[in-house]
Structure formats: structure tokens, C-alpha cells
Design a protein around this motif. Structure first.
Motif, PDB file in Angstrom:
ATOM      1  N   MET A 128       0.827  -1.198   0.000  1.00 52.30           N
ATOM      2  CA  MET A 128       0.000   0.000   0.000  1.00 52.30           C
ATOM      3  C   MET A 128       0.872   1.263   0.000  1.00 52.30           C
ATOM      4  N   PHE A 129       1.884   1.292   0.885  1.00 50.41           N
ATOM      5  CA  PHE A 129       2.769   2.456   0.959  1.00 50.41           C
ATOM      6  C   PHE A 129       3.493   2.666  -0.357  1.00 50.41           C
ATOM      7  N   VAL A 130       3.926   1.582  -0.999  1.00 45.98           N
ATOM      8  CA  VAL A 130       4.653   1.695  -2.267  1.00 45.98           C
ATOM      9  C   VAL A 130       3.758   2.335  -3.327  1.00 45.98           C
TER      10      VAL A 130
ATOM     11  N   LEU B 131      12.658   7.047 -13.042  1.00 52.69           N
ATOM     12  CA  LEU B 131      12.944   5.609 -12.980  1.00 52.69           C
ATOM     13  C   LEU B 131      12.480   5.001 -11.658  1.00 52.69           C
ATOM     14  N   VAL B 132      12.677   5.718 -10.567  1.00 53.41           N
ATOM     15  CA  VAL B 132      12.218   5.228  -9.261  1.00 53.41           C
ATOM     16  C   VAL B 132      10.695   5.073  -9.264  1.00 53.41           C
ATOM     17  N   ALA B 133       9.990   6.088  -9.766  1.00 52.12           N
ATOM     18  CA  ALA B 133       8.524   6.003  -9.822  1.00 52.12           C
ATOM     19  C   ALA B 133       8.099   4.827 -10.698  1.00 52.12           C
ATOM     20  N   ALA B 134       8.764   4.647 -11.835  1.00 51.31           N
ATOM     21  CA  ALA B 134       8.443   3.520 -12.731  1.00 51.31           C
ATOM     22  C   ALA B 134       8.641   2.200 -12.009  1.00 51.31           C
ATOM     23  N   ALA B 135       9.761   2.064 -11.308  1.00 51.74           N
ATOM     24  CA  ALA B 135      10.040   0.816 -10.590  1.00 51.74           C
ATOM     25  C   ALA B 135       9.003   0.558  -9.505  1.00 51.74           C
ATOM     26  N   LEU B 136       8.597   1.588  -8.791  1.00 50.01           N
ATOM     27  CA  LEU B 136       7.594   1.413  -7.748  1.00 50.01           C
ATOM     28  C   LEU B 136       6.263   0.923  -8.324  1.00 50.01           C
ATOM     29  N   PHE B 137       5.889   1.445  -9.483  1.00 48.99           N
ATOM     30  CA  PHE B 137       4.640   1.000 -10.113  1.00 48.99           C
ATOM     31  C   PHE B 137       4.756  -0.416 -10.667  1.00 48.99           C
TER      32      PHE B 137
ATOM     33  N   ALA C 247       4.497   5.858  -5.085  1.00 47.71           N
ATOM     34  CA  ALA C 247       4.611   5.920  -6.543  1.00 47.71           C
ATOM     35  C   ALA C 247       3.621   6.923  -7.121  1.00 47.71           C
ATOM     36  N   THR C 248       2.414   6.921  -6.605  1.00 39.94           N
ATOM     37  CA  THR C 248       1.381   7.831  -7.102  1.00 39.94           C
ATOM     38  C   THR C 248       1.744   9.279  -6.820  1.00 39.94           C
ATOM     39  N   VAL C 249       2.197   9.555  -5.615  1.00 40.50           N
ATOM     40  CA  VAL C 249       2.600  10.920  -5.265  1.00 40.50           C
ATOM     41  C   VAL C 249       3.761  11.364  -6.140  1.00 40.50           C
TER      42      VAL C 249
END
Length: 124
Positions: A1-3, A116-122, A7-9
Motif C-alpha cells: 500500500m505504501f509503495v 525511474l524510481v517512480a516507474a520501478a515502484l509501479f 509511486a502515485t505521489v
């Protein structure tokens, strides 16, 4: 959930941020040109090219935000992965043009890493 929340934020910040940058390139192209990091600024007659960059940035932000608003998080992850090319390419353009290393790495490079971090989180 936190991830997912993180990622959304992060995706929202990236999407809205690039839309704001693009809007600035449309409204104040000459003032915005120096923030890109190149050593030489385009002449006043180049405002059309700076406007093209503004539109590119606005569309890039919308490409992230629209599928996010539709709840298509995996699609957002893949789009972010593809979109990471833009800030890294911008960093290379600044470096090859003899521009500011601080802006190339600190703004464009850091943005690429954040994307890239946001992409990986999603995509996890």
C-alpha cells in the motif's frame, strides 16, 4: 500500500511539475531558456522552438497523469520507464553543448532518476 501511495505521489509531482515547466516555456520562453542549462540561449526569434519544448513538456505530463487518473498504474509504470529517456537525453544535450554540469546532473539527471524510481515502484 505504501509503495503504491509513494509511486502515485511521485508520479503526480513529476506530471504536474513538467506541465508547469512546459507552461512557463509557452508564457515566458526567453526567461525559461536559461533554466535548461545550455551555455548559449536562443535568440528572440527562437521563441517558436522554445514553445515547441513547452508543448512537449505539457504533453509529457499529461501522458503520465491521464492513465494515473484512470487507475492504470501498470501502464503508468511502463510510460514512466519510457519517459525517463527524455530527462537523460536532455542532460546529454546540455553536457554536449558545453552547458551547466550542475543543471545537467542536478536537474535533468536527478529528474531521470526520480522517473525511474517512480516507474520501478509501479512495476514492482
Amino acid at each position: 500500500m505504501f509503495v503504491t501511495i509513494a509511486a502515485t505521489v511521485l508520479a503526480c509531482v513529476i506530471g504536474v511539475g513538467i506541465i508547469l515547466i512546459g507552461t512557463r516555456y509557452l508564457l515566458a520562453p526567453q526567461a525559461s531558456a536559461s533554466t535548461f542549462g545550455l551555455r548559449e540561449w536562443p535568440a528572440e526569434g527562437a521563441n517558436g522552438w522554445l514553445n515547441v519544448k513547452g508543448v512537449r513538456d505539457i504533453v509529457s505530463g499529461l501522458v503520465i497523469l491521464v492513465p494515473l487518473a484512470l487507475g492504470q498504474t501498470q501502464v503508468v509504470g511502463w510510460l514512466l520507464l519510457a519517459a525517463a529517456v527524455t530527462p537523460f537525453a536532455d542532460a546529454v544535450i546540455v553536457l554536449r553543448g558545453g552547458g551547466s554540469k550542475r543543471l545537467a546532473y542536478g536537474m535533468h539527471g536527478a529528474t531521470g532518476v526520480a522517473v525511474l524510481v517512480a516507474a520501478a515502484l509501479f512495476l514492482l
